[in-house]
Scaffold this motif. Sequence first.
Motif: not given
Length: 476
Positions: A190-196, A337-344, A346-353
């Motif tokens: 998530l971190a890498l996708r948020a910045v690059a 990048w908190h909001e960007r990571v939160a969006q990613l 959600h799109a990538q795997s949704r919330a953890q159980e």
Amino acid sequence: MDTLPLYRQLAIHYRQAIDAGTLAPGSRMPSLRALMDRHAVSLSTALQTCRHLERDGYLEARPRSGYFVRQPRRPACEPVSEPAVRLAEPARYVGIQERVTSIIAQGKQYPVQFNLAAASGACELYPAEALKQATIRALRNDPSVLTSSAPPMGSAALRSVLAERALPSRIVLGRDDIIITNGCIEALNLALRAVAQAGDVIAVESPTYYGLLQILEALGMKALEIPSSAQSGISVEALELAAQTYRDIKAVVVVPNFQNPLGAVMPDESKARLVAWCEANAIPLIEDDTYSLLGSTDTPLSAAKAWDRTGNVIHCASLHKTLAPGMRLGWISAGRWHERVAQLKHAQSRAQEVLLQLAVADFMGSSAYERYLRRLRLALRDQREQMIEAVATYFPEGTRLTPPQGGLILWVELPGRASSELLFERAMREGIAIAPGQMFSNSDRFDSCIRLSCGLPYTRELNTAMRTLGSLAAEC
């Protein structure tokens, strides 16, 4: 001296006697009763003295016979070679996936009796019963947890505990600064996708964890390998030099504490310098803080995030190594990048159980968690020391190893032009799995290195396996 506990004073006295040859190797240590009478101390103090000397390798306990002076250890290995401050090789993004897949496939051809390739502890090191009871309590307190939607950022209870537990590392966070992830691997992703994005250059330590190289390759990003030291981690000087040639570095990824695979801890001044340099050059710093709780002592290590004043450091962590490998729980504090990571997320795997998050929050919020960590640190310290001694005793002359002060792994440099791939193949035939150096770089610079796990209790059988591995290393 008089400020030390009495048992430590006595231990130093007898250690000096052993070093001077007054107590020769193989001779019997004075009995506990003799120590009590001679020094007017309690049975507890006498026993602590002998156990302290045993832990430090000066004595060995023999059943129904007492303590005896150990034979002198073989001299320790020389430290791993220090890298030169040099220009980084061209950034790459192909090759590691195929290389790692090939090594893993070869490993599946043989039954493994001793897995020294995995950077994790044995099952018995982790608090299975305590976590089981915490899970039962969580389900009893809220049966609807299994049928309710999970909070997008993760359990508020767990995030609150994680924020509190981050304070000793000098990180000040609120629970809303944290997002729960599927281990540290997802956090890094998530971190890498948020910045690059695909095609971008990412600076990484060299050697580095092969999983990070796999992520970069999967994302189409290029890994720029920066020389790193087993003593002090990534070379900030080499990074600064690389930035003069590669002016489009989009992020730096580091493991400042007990780096995988080197085991290095960056000095605080280097952490501060790295954070400041990244901020000055508008380059995000991604920190993997998976191992910092696994030091030899209870003294906390500072995270790089401690020097972040602008949100430029993305802090990623995991409970996978420290608490429960089977839970796959990690977290990320992404700063600006908190909001960007939160969006990613959600799109990538949704919330953890949530059930396991509640159980972990329960356990980590209790005093039992600190007691468990102390036991884990002591166990890992003993296992590391025994593995280090085994390498020094059984591996060929010229083998290099820099003893880490924590973590789960050893980075071993074999002498001459030894092939870690050949050693891997021959060790697998003996039921011994190791991680060859080729897995930790896109280059061939670490072909003579191996990574060994210290996560297994050091049994007589493991000692035999290490002797076998040392003999095989001498032939490669």
